[in-house]
Scaffold this motif. Structure first.
Motif, PDB file in Angstrom:
ATOM      1  N   MET A   1      10.488 -10.115  -2.777  1.00 37.19           N
ATOM      2  CA  MET A   1      10.131  -9.367  -1.590  1.00 37.19           C
ATOM      3  C   MET A   1      10.641  -7.929  -1.691  1.00 37.19           C
ATOM      4  SD  MET A   1       8.541  -9.570   1.117  1.00 37.19           S
ATOM      5  CE  MET A   1       8.415  -9.716   2.824  1.00 37.19           C
ATOM      6  N   LEU A   2      11.842  -7.805  -2.205  1.00 36.46           N
ATOM      7  CA  LEU A   2      12.424  -6.474  -2.351  1.00 36.46           C
ATOM      8  C   LEU A   2      11.569  -5.619  -3.281  1.00 36.46           C
ATOM      9  CD1 LEU A   2      14.691  -4.461  -1.834  1.00 36.46           C
ATOM     10  CD2 LEU A   2      15.976  -5.542  -3.679  1.00 36.46           C
ATOM     11  N   GLU A   3      11.088  -6.223  -4.362  1.00 39.70           N
ATOM     12  CA  GLU A   3      10.243  -5.481  -5.303  1.00 39.70           C
ATOM     13  C   GLU A   3       8.973  -4.980  -4.625  1.00 39.70           C
ATOM     14  OE1 GLU A   3       9.529  -7.989  -8.640  1.00 39.70           O
ATOM     15  OE2 GLU A   3      11.515  -7.645  -9.483  1.00 39.70           O
ATOM     16  N   ARG A   4       8.383  -5.809  -3.775  1.00 40.33           N
ATOM     17  CA  ARG A   4       7.156  -5.397  -3.077  1.00 40.33           C
ATOM     18  C   ARG A   4       7.410  -4.224  -2.145  1.00 40.33           C
ATOM     19  NH1 ARG A   4       4.083 -10.994  -1.411  1.00 40.33           N
ATOM     20  NH2 ARG A   4       3.428 -11.520  -3.505  1.00 40.33           N
ATOM     21  N   VAL A   5       8.531  -4.269  -1.425  1.00 39.05           N
ATOM     22  CA  VAL A   5       8.870  -3.178  -0.503  1.00 39.05           C
ATOM     23  C   VAL A   5       9.105  -1.898  -1.289  1.00 39.05           C
ATOM     24  CG1 VAL A   5      10.596  -2.348   1.143  1.00 39.05           C
ATOM     25  CG2 VAL A   5       9.789  -4.705   1.274  1.00 39.05           C
ATOM     26  N   LEU A   6       9.886  -2.007  -2.358  1.00 37.83           N
ATOM     27  CA  LEU A   6      10.157  -0.817  -3.164  1.00 37.83           C
ATOM     28  C   LEU A   6       8.880  -0.263  -3.778  1.00 37.83           C
ATOM     29  CD1 LEU A   6      13.473  -1.783  -4.967  1.00 37.83           C
ATOM     30  CD2 LEU A   6      13.158  -0.036  -3.212  1.00 37.83           C
ATOM     31  N   LEU A   7       8.029  -1.146  -4.286  1.00 38.72           N
ATOM     32  CA  LEU A   7       6.781  -0.687  -4.894  1.00 38.72           C
ATOM     33  C   LEU A   7       5.892   0.001  -3.863  1.00 38.72           C
ATOM     34  CD1 LEU A   7       5.317  -0.493  -7.548  1.00 38.72           C
ATOM     35  CD2 LEU A   7       4.280  -2.705  -7.088  1.00 38.72           C
ATOM     36  N   ALA A   8       5.880  -0.511  -2.636  1.00 41.75           N
ATOM     37  CA  ALA A   8       5.100   0.141  -1.578  1.00 41.75           C
ATOM     38  C   ALA A   8       5.642   1.544  -1.288  1.00 41.75           C
ATOM     39  CB  ALA A   8       5.127  -0.714  -0.313  1.00 41.75           C
ATOM     40  N   ILE A   9       6.960   1.675  -1.276  1.00 43.75           N
ATOM     41  CA  ILE A   9       7.567   2.992  -1.049  1.00 43.75           C
ATOM     42  C   ILE A   9       7.233   3.924  -2.211  1.00 43.75           C
ATOM     43  CG2 ILE A   9       9.768   4.234  -0.875  1.00 43.75           C
ATOM     44  CD1 ILE A   9      10.847   1.698   0.597  1.00 43.75           C
ATOM     45  N   ILE A  10       7.344   3.398  -3.420  1.00 41.15           N
ATOM     46  CA  ILE A  10       7.040   4.209  -4.612  1.00 41.15           C
ATOM     47  C   ILE A  10       5.580   4.641  -4.598  1.00 41.15           C
ATOM     48  CG2 ILE A  10       6.784   4.067  -7.126  1.00 41.15           C
ATOM     49  CD1 ILE A  10       9.391   2.315  -7.062  1.00 41.15           C
ATOM     50  N   GLU A  11       4.678   3.718  -4.284  1.00 41.40           N
ATOM     51  CA  GLU A  11       3.239   4.056  -4.224  1.00 41.40           C
ATOM     52  C   GLU A  11       2.984   5.136  -3.172  1.00 41.40           C
ATOM     53  OE1 GLU A  11       0.627   3.115  -6.016  1.00 41.40           O
ATOM     54  OE2 GLU A  11       1.654   1.636  -7.261  1.00 41.40           O
ATOM     55  N   ALA A  12       3.678   5.046  -2.042  1.00 40.59           N
ATOM     56  CA  ALA A  12       3.474   6.024  -0.965  1.00 40.59           C
ATOM     57  C   ALA A  12       3.989   7.407  -1.351  1.00 40.59           C
ATOM     58  CB  ALA A  12       4.163   5.541   0.315  1.00 40.59           C
ATOM     59  N   GLU A  19       2.444   9.817 -11.397  1.00 41.65           N
ATOM     60  CA  GLU A  19       1.329   8.866 -11.458  1.00 41.65           C
ATOM     61  C   GLU A  19       1.380   8.080 -12.765  1.00 41.65           C
ATOM     62  OE1 GLU A  19      -1.613   6.624 -10.263  1.00 41.65           O
ATOM     63  OE2 GLU A  19      -0.951   8.292  -9.007  1.00 41.65           O
ATOM     64  N   GLY A  20       1.219   6.752 -12.648  1.00 46.04           N
ATOM     65  CA  GLY A  20       1.225   5.887 -13.816  1.00 46.04           C
ATOM     66  C   GLY A  20       2.613   5.414 -14.236  1.00 46.04           C
ATOM     67  N   ARG A  21       3.637   5.866 -13.555  1.00 43.29           N
ATOM     68  CA  ARG A  21       5.005   5.477 -13.891  1.00 43.29           C
ATOM     69  C   ARG A  21       5.626   4.623 -12.791  1.00 43.29           C
ATOM     70  NH1 ARG A  21       7.711  10.830 -14.459  1.00 43.29           N
ATOM     71  NH2 ARG A  21       9.535   9.514 -14.231  1.00 43.29           N
ATOM     72  N   GLN A  22       4.801   3.957 -11.974  1.00 40.14           N
ATOM     73  CA  GLN A  22       5.301   3.184 -10.852  1.00 40.14           C
ATOM     74  C   GLN A  22       6.231   2.055 -11.300  1.00 40.14           C
ATOM     75  OE1 GLN A  22       2.250   4.385 -11.138  1.00 40.14           O
ATOM     76  NE2 GLN A  22       1.442   5.025  -9.177  1.00 40.14           N
ATOM     77  N   GLN A  23       5.853   1.337 -12.356  1.00 39.20           N
ATOM     78  CA  GLN A  23       6.684   0.225 -12.817  1.00 39.20           C
ATOM     79  C   GLN A  23       8.028   0.722 -13.348  1.00 39.20           C
ATOM     80  OE1 GLN A  23       6.243  -3.061 -12.415  1.00 39.20           O
ATOM     81  NE2 GLN A  23       4.418  -2.537 -11.252  1.00 39.20           N
ATOM     82  N   GLU A  24       8.006   1.822 -14.032  1.00 40.90           N
ATOM     83  CA  GLU A  24       9.255   2.415 -14.528  1.00 40.90           C
ATOM     84  C   GLU A  24      10.153   2.802 -13.361  1.00 40.90           C
ATOM     85  OE1 GLU A  24      10.599   6.617 -16.591  1.00 40.90           O
ATOM     86  OE2 GLU A  24       8.578   5.851 -16.987  1.00 40.90           O
ATOM     87  N   ARG A  25       9.560   3.427 -12.347  1.00 33.75           N
ATOM     88  CA  ARG A  25      10.324   3.827 -11.160  1.00 33.75           C
ATOM     89  C   ARG A  25      10.831   2.608 -10.400  1.00 33.75           C
ATOM     90  NH1 ARG A  25       6.509   7.530  -7.954  1.00 33.75           N
ATOM     91  NH2 ARG A  25       8.340   7.861  -6.650  1.00 33.75           N
TER      92      ARG A  25
END
Length: 151
Positions: A1-12, A19-25
């Motif tokens: 769940m934490l990963e999803r929240v962080l990924l949503a913040i990173i995407e935003a 761009e393209g470095r979301q997984q790294e971030r």
């Protein structure tokens, strides 16, 4: 769940430079919050994902085999969780000794069951459409018999 929240913040907050470095971030953010992820933890997560995919495949094959017009002659059933866990322990985690295989398979079974409880069920649009069609046919049949329905 934490990963999803962080990924949503990173995407935003993705810029053309990031761009393209979301997984790294995401990896950097997760390490900052919870510490480094060990290779074994990564293998366990991959093994549980493997079990989920295999379970879904087994269920789909069993449902297809149950269709009367199916070309599959024998009715299949989904493999038990313990069997999926053992396969994941061998193929994904790389367990080789019987003692290690049993211990890891038991742990994977527990993790799978826990993830199944917390994993939201995604709606199946095909099932929903079939159910809606069936309800429509029932309502039409009732109306033919003079039964007033509100749907």
């Amino acid at each position: 769940m934490l990963e999803r929240v962080l990924l949503a913040i990173i995407e935003a907050h993705t810029t053309p430079e990031t761009e393209g470095r979301q997984q790294e971030r995401l990896g950097t953010a997760m390490r900052a919050l919870v510490g480094p992820v060990t290779e074994r933890e990564r293998q366990i997560k991959q093994a549980v994902r493997y079990m989920v995919r295999e379970r879904q495949r087994d269920i789909c094959e069993a449902e297809l085999a149950a269709i009367p017009s199916s070309r599959t002659a024998t009715a299949a059933s989904a493999r038990p969780i313990a069997q999926l866990a053992e396969a994941a322990a061998r193929k994904v985690v790389g367990c080789s000794t019987p003692a290690e295989l049993r211990a890891v398979a038991r742990f994977l079974s527990q993790r799978y069951r826990l993830s199944a409880q917390t994993r939201p069920m995604e709606p199946d649009p095909i099932t929903a459409a079939l159910e809606e069609e069936a309800v429509g046919r029932i309502l039409a049949e009732l109306e033919e018999w003079g039964v007033s329905t509100r749907y």
